[in-house]
Design an enzyme around this catalytic site. Sequence first.
Site, PDB file in Angstrom:
ATOM      1  N   LYS A  37       7.945  17.657  41.989  1.00  0.00           N
ATOM      2  CA  LYS A  37       9.231  17.737  41.288  1.00  0.00           C
ATOM      3  C   LYS A  37      10.145  18.713  42.025  1.00  0.00           C
ATOM      4  O   LYS A  37       9.730  19.821  42.388  1.00  0.00           O
ATOM      5  CB  LYS A  37       9.023  18.175  39.839  1.00  0.00           C
ATOM      6  CG  LYS A  37      10.306  18.179  39.004  1.00  0.00           C
ATOM      7  CD  LYS A  37       9.996  18.400  37.539  1.00  0.00           C
ATOM      8  CE  LYS A  37      11.254  18.487  36.697  1.00  0.00           C
ATOM      9  NZ  LYS A  37      12.075  17.263  36.794  1.00  0.00           N
ATOM     10  N   THR A  64      17.341  10.825  36.079  1.00  0.00           N
ATOM     11  CA  THR A  64      17.262  11.916  37.045  1.00  0.00           C
ATOM     12  C   THR A  64      17.818  13.197  36.439  1.00  0.00           C
ATOM     13  O   THR A  64      18.838  13.174  35.755  1.00  0.00           O
ATOM     14  CB  THR A  64      18.066  11.558  38.309  1.00  0.00           C
ATOM     15  OG1 THR A  64      17.580  10.317  38.830  1.00  0.00           O
ATOM     16  CG2 THR A  64      17.927  12.627  39.364  1.00  0.00           C
ATOM     17  N   THR A  65      17.160  14.336  36.705  1.00  0.00           N
ATOM     18  CA  THR A  65      17.639  15.618  36.218  1.00  0.00           C
ATOM     19  C   THR A  65      18.335  16.371  37.341  1.00  0.00           C
ATOM     20  O   THR A  65      18.308  15.965  38.495  1.00  0.00           O
ATOM     21  CB  THR A  65      16.484  16.454  35.650  1.00  0.00           C
ATOM     22  OG1 THR A  65      15.503  16.661  36.677  1.00  0.00           O
ATOM     23  CG2 THR A  65      15.829  15.751  34.480  1.00  0.00           C
ATOM     24  N   ALA A  96      19.560  10.888  30.518  1.00  0.00           N
ATOM     25  CA  ALA A  96      18.594  11.578  29.651  1.00  0.00           C
ATOM     26  C   ALA A  96      17.628  12.397  30.495  1.00  0.00           C
ATOM     27  O   ALA A  96      17.011  11.856  31.417  1.00  0.00           O
ATOM     28  CB  ALA A  96      17.827  10.577  28.798  1.00  0.00           C
ATOM     29  N   ALA A 150      13.041   1.056  42.847  1.00  0.00           N
ATOM     30  CA  ALA A 150      12.028   0.249  42.161  1.00  0.00           C
ATOM     31  C   ALA A 150      10.665   0.275  42.834  1.00  0.00           C
ATOM     32  O   ALA A 150       9.701  -0.251  42.273  1.00  0.00           O
ATOM     33  CB  ALA A 150      12.517  -1.198  42.030  1.00  0.00           C
ATOM     34  N   ASN A 151      10.556   0.874  44.013  1.00  0.00           N
ATOM     35  CA  ASN A 151       9.249   0.994  44.655  1.00  0.00           C
ATOM     36  C   ASN A 151       8.640   2.374  44.451  1.00  0.00           C
ATOM     37  O   ASN A 151       7.545   2.642  44.921  1.00  0.00           O
ATOM     38  CB  ASN A 151       9.350   0.701  46.161  1.00  0.00           C
ATOM     39  CG  ASN A 151       7.990   0.503  46.795  1.00  0.00           C
ATOM     40  OD1 ASN A 151       7.081  -0.074  46.195  1.00  0.00           O
ATOM     41  ND2 ASN A 151       7.820   0.997  48.026  1.00  0.00           N
ATOM     42  N   MET A 205       8.022   5.908  39.247  1.00  0.00           N
ATOM     43  CA  MET A 205       8.736   5.595  38.010  1.00  0.00           C
ATOM     44  C   MET A 205       9.385   4.228  38.099  1.00  0.00           C
ATOM     45  O   MET A 205       9.390   3.462  37.126  1.00  0.00           O
ATOM     46  CB  MET A 205       9.788   6.667  37.730  1.00  0.00           C
ATOM     47  CG  MET A 205       9.227   7.940  37.136  1.00  0.00           C
ATOM     48  SD  MET A 205       8.588   7.703  35.453  1.00  0.00           S
ATOM     49  CE  MET A 205      10.119   7.417  34.570  1.00  0.00           C
ATOM     50  N   HIS A 210       4.973  20.532  35.370  1.00  0.00           N
ATOM     51  CA  HIS A 210       5.172  19.239  36.026  1.00  0.00           C
ATOM     52  C   HIS A 210       4.345  19.155  37.307  1.00  0.00           C
ATOM     53  O   HIS A 210       3.850  20.161  37.813  1.00  0.00           O
ATOM     54  CB  HIS A 210       6.647  19.018  36.356  1.00  0.00           C
ATOM     55  CG  HIS A 210       7.480  18.618  35.183  1.00  0.00           C
ATOM     56  ND1 HIS A 210       7.909  19.528  34.238  1.00  0.00           N
ATOM     57  CD2 HIS A 210       7.961  17.413  34.785  1.00  0.00           C
ATOM     58  CE1 HIS A 210       8.630  18.895  33.318  1.00  0.00           C
ATOM     59  NE2 HIS A 210       8.667  17.620  33.623  1.00  0.00           N
TER      60      HIS A 210
END
Length: 268
Positions: free
Chosen positions: A161, A102-103, A127, A13-14, A17, A157
């Site tokens: 990434k 996450t991918t 997703a 959460a920091n 995203m 991107h």
Amino acid sequence: MTDSKIRVVVVGANGRMGREVAKTVLNDPLLELVGAVDRSLDQVDVGIVTGYGETGVLFSTNLGETFVRSNPDVMIDFTNPNVIRDNVYTALDYGVRPVVGTTGIPQEDLQAWDGILREKEIGGVVAPNFAIGAVLMMKFAAQAAKYLPHVEIIEMHHDQKLDAPSGTAIKTAEMIAKERQRMEQGHPQEEEKLIGARGADFEGMRIHSVRLPGYVAHQEVIFGGLGQTLTIRHDSIHRESFMPGVAMAAKKVMAIKGLVYGLENLID
């Protein structure tokens, strides 16, 4: 807070995203933020970090303890493949529904998670892309491939990434492959003067990855036909573009049993 709200823990959460996700949950009348986990912060109010104002919800560095304390319905996780596996298995142990952005997750993990979720009779969502416009791009591309089977994918991107090609590009290629027969594109005697110049090969179509500062998430699907080309493009110019899809997934996962892969499966 009413009992009808969906109780959400945000992991990471920091992060860039994660902060957007936390703000989205805080602003949604059907969702309730009950926990925030990040390895870099502990006992700091989430609202102070996100600019929302004090919420009474404090960061924690321990996911299991957060689950015990907050009793959530859903875990939203946008961390990275190095930690997501453990996070999801922890969520499953506590009967918490994972919503994962996450991918790069191995297929064997997706299959294992689906089995566990079905045993527990709860749902989960993974997703590659939560931007609704990107999901529509993938659906439009699959439809176009029926008529214009010659296609290449270019995804762009930010340079931080970790995986290439992107999960969105791979998912797009998978959807296209279902609508056309495998075919080798380009001249049969084509020669790469530099290895990789023609990109990655997926079922005969080419996928190209660009990594540069300044980008967020972008993709072009380019089709070629006799005397014509068709380009379908989506641009996420800010991470808030993913948030409507995240909120939708957090709500719809409550009615699912098993794992849903791809936001397109949640869109009516």
